[in-house]
Design a protein around this motif. Sequence first.
Motif, PDB file in Angstrom:
ATOM      1  N   LEU A   3       0.831  -1.206   0.000  1.00 16.44           N
ATOM      2  CA  LEU A   3       0.000   0.000   0.000  1.00 16.44           C
ATOM      3  C   LEU A   3       0.862   1.251   0.000  1.00 16.44           C
ATOM      4  N   LEU A   4       1.920   1.239   0.824  1.00 17.57           N
ATOM      5  CA  LEU A   4       2.815   2.404   0.871  1.00 17.57           C
ATOM      6  C   LEU A   4       3.511   2.619  -0.463  1.00 17.57           C
ATOM      7  N   LYS A   5       3.906   1.506  -1.115  1.00 18.79           N
ATOM      8  CA  LYS A   5       4.574   1.610  -2.413  1.00 18.79           C
ATOM      9  C   LYS A   5       3.628   2.186  -3.460  1.00 18.79           C
ATOM     10  N   SER A   6       2.375   1.777  -3.421  1.00 16.17           N
ATOM     11  CA  SER A   6       1.385   2.275  -4.384  1.00 16.17           C
ATOM     12  C   SER A   6       1.160   3.767  -4.199  1.00 16.17           C
ATOM     13  N   ILE A   7       1.057   4.166  -2.923  1.00 16.29           N
ATOM     14  CA  ILE A   7       0.857   5.596  -2.646  1.00 16.29           C
ATOM     15  C   ILE A   7       2.041   6.397  -3.139  1.00 16.29           C
ATOM     16  N   PHE A   8       3.261   5.866  -2.887  1.00 18.48           N
ATOM     17  CA  PHE A   8       4.482   6.556  -3.326  1.00 18.48           C
ATOM     18  C   PHE A   8       4.510   6.712  -4.846  1.00 18.48           C
ATOM     19  N   LEU A   9       4.155   5.638  -5.548  1.00 20.63           N
ATOM     20  CA  LEU A   9       4.165   5.699  -7.015  1.00 20.63           C
ATOM     21  C   LEU A   9       3.110   6.663  -7.535  1.00 20.63           C
ATOM     22  N   SER A  10       1.948   6.699  -6.883  1.00 18.54           N
ATOM     23  CA  SER A  10       0.885   7.614  -7.300  1.00 18.54           C
ATOM     24  C   SER A  10       1.319   9.059  -7.132  1.00 18.54           C
ATOM     25  N   VAL A  11       1.934   9.353  -5.977  1.00 21.31           N
ATOM     26  CA  VAL A  11       2.430  10.711  -5.728  1.00 21.31           C
ATOM     27  C   VAL A  11       3.504  11.079  -6.732  1.00 21.31           C
ATOM     28  N   LEU A  12       4.379  10.115  -7.034  1.00 23.77           N
ATOM     29  CA  LEU A  12       5.462  10.359  -7.988  1.00 23.77           C
ATOM     30  C   LEU A  12       4.901  10.695  -9.360  1.00 23.77           C
ATOM     31  N   VAL A  13       3.854   9.980  -9.766  1.00 31.72           N
ATOM     32  CA  VAL A  13       3.230  10.242 -11.074  1.00 31.72           C
ATOM     33  C   VAL A  13       2.657  11.655 -11.115  1.00 31.72           C
ATOM     34  N   VAL A  14       1.990  12.054 -10.030  1.00 33.84           N
ATOM     35  CA  VAL A  14       1.406  13.396  -9.962  1.00 33.84           C
ATOM     36  C   VAL A  14       2.487  14.461 -10.046  1.00 33.84           C
ATOM     37  N   VAL A  15       3.586  14.256  -9.269  1.00 32.63           N
ATOM     38  CA  VAL A  15       4.681  15.230  -9.260  1.00 32.63           C
ATOM     39  C   VAL A  15       5.302  15.355 -10.636  1.00 32.63           C
ATOM     40  N   VAL A  16       5.596  14.180 -11.259  1.00 29.04           N
ATOM     41  CA  VAL A  16       6.212  14.195 -12.589  1.00 29.04           C
ATOM     42  C   VAL A  16       5.288  14.870 -13.590  1.00 29.04           C
ATOM     43  N   SER A  17       3.980  14.550 -13.507  1.00 29.71           N
ATOM     44  CA  SER A  17       3.017  15.141 -14.440  1.00 29.71           C
ATOM     45  C   SER A  17       2.951  16.648 -14.279  1.00 29.71           C
ATOM     46  N   SER A  18       2.989  17.102 -13.020  1.00 30.79           N
ATOM     47  CA  SER A  18       2.877  18.540 -12.780  1.00 30.79           C
ATOM     48  C   SER A  18       4.111  19.275 -13.245  1.00 30.79           C
ATOM     49  N   CYS A  19       5.234  18.541 -13.323  1.00 36.12           N
ATOM     50  CA  CYS A  19       6.469  19.187 -13.763  1.00 36.12           C
ATOM     51  C   CYS A  19       6.592  19.224 -15.279  1.00 36.12           C
ATOM     52  N   GLU A  20       5.766  18.389 -15.954  1.00 37.11           N
ATOM     53  CA  GLU A  20       5.832  18.398 -17.407  1.00 37.11           C
ATOM     54  C   GLU A  20       5.343  19.743 -17.937  1.00 37.11           C
ATOM     55  N   GLU A  21       6.079  20.285 -18.864  1.00 38.23           N
ATOM     56  CA  GLU A  21       5.733  21.589 -19.427  1.00 38.23           C
ATOM     57  C   GLU A  21       4.573  21.450 -20.406  1.00 38.23           C
ATOM     58  N   VAL A  22       3.556  22.302 -20.236  1.00 40.11           N
ATOM     59  CA  VAL A  22       2.449  22.357 -21.184  1.00 40.11           C
ATOM     60  C   VAL A  22       2.821  23.365 -22.265  1.00 40.11           C
ATOM     61  N   LYS A  23       2.921  22.908 -23.488  1.00 39.75           N
ATOM     62  CA  LYS A  23       3.379  23.769 -24.573  1.00 39.75           C
ATOM     63  C   LYS A  23       2.308  24.782 -24.959  1.00 39.75           C
ATOM     64  N   PRO A  24       2.715  25.966 -25.372  1.00 38.73           N
ATOM     65  CA  PRO A  24       1.745  26.963 -25.835  1.00 38.73           C
ATOM     66  C   PRO A  24       1.132  26.528 -27.157  1.00 38.73           C
ATOM     67  N   PRO A  25       0.028  27.119 -27.546  1.00 40.05           N
ATOM     68  CA  PRO A  25      -0.595  26.785 -28.832  1.00 40.05           C
ATOM     69  C   PRO A  25       0.330  27.128 -30.000  1.00 40.05           C
ATOM     70  N   GLU A  26       0.126  26.443 -31.110  1.00 34.22           N
ATOM     71  CA  GLU A  26       0.870  26.757 -32.326  1.00 34.22           C
ATOM     72  C   GLU A  26       0.356  28.079 -32.905  1.00 34.22           C
ATOM     73  N   PRO A  27       1.221  28.826 -33.597  1.00 34.53           N
ATOM     74  CA  PRO A  27       0.771  30.076 -34.231  1.00 34.53           C
ATOM     75  C   PRO A  27      -0.340  29.803 -35.239  1.00 34.53           C
ATOM     76  N   VAL A  28      -1.176  30.832 -35.431  1.00 34.50           N
ATOM     77  CA  VAL A  28      -2.281  30.745 -36.384  1.00 34.50           C
ATOM     78  C   VAL A  28      -2.198  31.912 -37.355  1.00 34.50           C
ATOM     79  N   GLY A  29      -2.070  31.607 -38.631  1.00 34.83           N
ATOM     80  CA  GLY A  29      -2.082  32.655 -39.658  1.00 34.83           C
ATOM     81  C   GLY A  29      -0.844  33.532 -39.618  1.00 34.83           C
ATOM     82  N   PRO A  30      -0.863  34.650 -40.338  1.00 39.12           N
ATOM     83  CA  PRO A  30       0.263  35.592 -40.344  1.00 39.12           C
ATOM     84  C   PRO A  30       0.502  36.169 -38.952  1.00 39.12           C
ATOM     85  N   LEU A  31       1.761  36.494 -38.672  1.00 42.45           N
ATOM     86  CA  LEU A  31       2.127  37.030 -37.362  1.00 42.45           C
ATOM     87  C   LEU A  31       2.784  38.399 -37.524  1.00 42.45           C
ATOM     88  N   PRO A  32       2.674  39.245 -36.509  1.00 41.51           N
ATOM     89  CA  PRO A  32       3.338  40.551 -36.574  1.00 41.51           C
ATOM     90  C   PRO A  32       4.849  40.405 -36.435  1.00 41.51           C
TER      91      PRO A  32
END
Length: 693
Positions: A3-32
């Motif tokens: 049970l402790l190992k499962s909790i540790f792995l779950s927390v680790l997944v959350v931490v790793v996921s939260s550290c993953e960078e969410v990329k900005p949207p791709e440009p649309v059309g002409p840009l200034p």
Amino acid sequence: MYLLKSIFLSVLVVVVSSCEEVKPPEPVGPLPSENQMAWQDLEYYAFVHFSVNTYTDMSWGFGDEDPAIFNPEKLDVRQWARIAKEAGMKGIILTAKHHSGFCLWPSEYTDYTIANSPCKDGKGDIVREMAEACKEYGLKLGIYLSPWDRNYAEYGSPEYITYFRNQLTELLTNYGEIFEVWFDGAHGGSGYYGGANETRTIDRSTYYDWQNTYDLVRKLQPNIVIWNDGGVRADLRWVGTEAGYVGETNWSLLNATGDVPEDMLRHGVEDGDSWVPAEVNTSIRPEWFYHPKEDDKVKTLPELMNTYYHSIGRNGTLLLNFPIMPNGLIHEKDEKAVLEFANAVKEVFDENLVENAETEASNVRGNSSTFSADKAIDTNTDSYWTTDDGVSTGSLTITFDKSTSFNRFLVQEYIRLGQRVKTFTLEALIDGNWEELASETTIGYKRILRFPTVEATKIRLNITDSKSSPLISTVGVYHAPQILTAPIINRNQFGEVIITPGDSESEIYYTLDGVEPTSTSSKYTEPFSTDDGKILVKAVAYNSNTGKSSPITEEKFDISKKNWKVVGVEDGEVNKVIDGNTGSSWYQDKESNLPKSIVIDLGKEQNLIGFSYLPDQNWWGDGIITDYRFYVSQNGSQWRLVNQGEFSNIKNNPLKQVKSFKSEKARYIKLEALRNTNNNNTVGYAEIDVITQ
């Protein structure tokens, strides 16, 4: 242990996921470009118009004016810079050479310059003085150089292009950094041309070889933006009018090739392939150069605020012109008006009511704090709220910490990744119910909405259609104080004065004796009759609840048109030419060829010293006269030519044209149209009037 190992792995997944960078949207059309972004951030800057025609009371110089008349005895460009700075402007564009060809700097390529004028004993250089003053006051310097030159003998030949580029090179290499170069669209026509005194025509799409000219500009000034309304697409676009507004729908896009109809200039092109944002250019007075008769026509505070909301508030920038007086100074009325304008803008936007608010979004990209709802109110224009890929609609709700009154809403997109929003609505939670305040189209760099004051606990921005994930970088909510609009004064053909209020909450008071009206003056309740002579009407709007009053409107009327008749025309609508209603118009037989004329019987003999022509006031009305002849007669059969010429810049600025001549006794007048703005046979009139001695 498991049970402790499962909790540790779950927390680790959350931490790793939260550290993953969410990329900005791709440009649309002409840009200034970076240059366009820097220009857009300026928002508001000045134009100044000053040349030899300042001394001849003309809109456009013909090119034969003697440089000796250019003698600004109190010239002080530091005054221009100081006023611009105090007005909140970020730069100044100087008309270094207008259509007359007269140069405000000592160009080595022509004698038609300030060096051959009395200004500073021939040692003047207004471009240099302007550059130094801008540096002193922390302003950007821009240059206006007219491609049309009515003085230069070789205009119309290939040799002129070399001359034009030589002057351009002087201006872009000798005066420091230039943020914008302005090429007026006027081209070809009558001029002095070194003594030829003739009309010359050019193909504006090919003659100037714009692409190579642009390459030269960008080589000399890498950080510059180019304004041009013809030929090869520049960095910025004209909005199709000089009245101070751009369309409510305003895309910062055009197509790189092809014609640009007037509708596209006002609204841009939703699927355009090039980033070409809108610059709104207008003057603080009706015309661009100084005319003493316009000292009482300086834009009022309500007019300037309307211009602000219709330019900067509609995804454009505002280029506001100061006509320089013959003495070399900005008029005190212009200074007073522009400083009042600056204070009023500051008063509106000084306090953003969302500062302590809470935010909530219907969708946040990757559930990441990088793109959360609060990024729209964090004062950082480089952060933004946005949605997941494939989500092109969404809502942003702002909850105030208490019930709040407001009447202005500001919103900005993060345009570095493209202009996206097509449509949106704005709602407010009032007494527990959501009520729609506005339903609009584009946003772009900045959009400001005005609406009657409401009191609400929440406000909701709904993006109802977008090219892709909407990117909202800034939201602002404000409470603007009331500014009363000045009334409009007209006198109809029968001599009745009609005063129209600008809003329903005010009362109108007026005077006829030249005294400034107050709330103790005569109260306007209905149209009133006047005698047949000249009158001066002044009127003001007053709100008894607030004690506030509007700017004063002033109109001078000449003799009444009560006994006037249009001669020789069977059309029953022709009376619109003399009915005193500037909103009505009449068009002459469109089948016959120019020239065409209209004859008016004044009813009795008058001592005339001038006339006026007002074209159709519906935007882009047809049949606007440019070249004319004006005749007078005592009997209606024998005519004397008393005035002829051009109505300069009338297509872009279709104002009342006033022309003067030596005193003539006459009962009949005849205005003959020789050419119109579209070079066809249509001739239209809103009003014709006379000026008596």
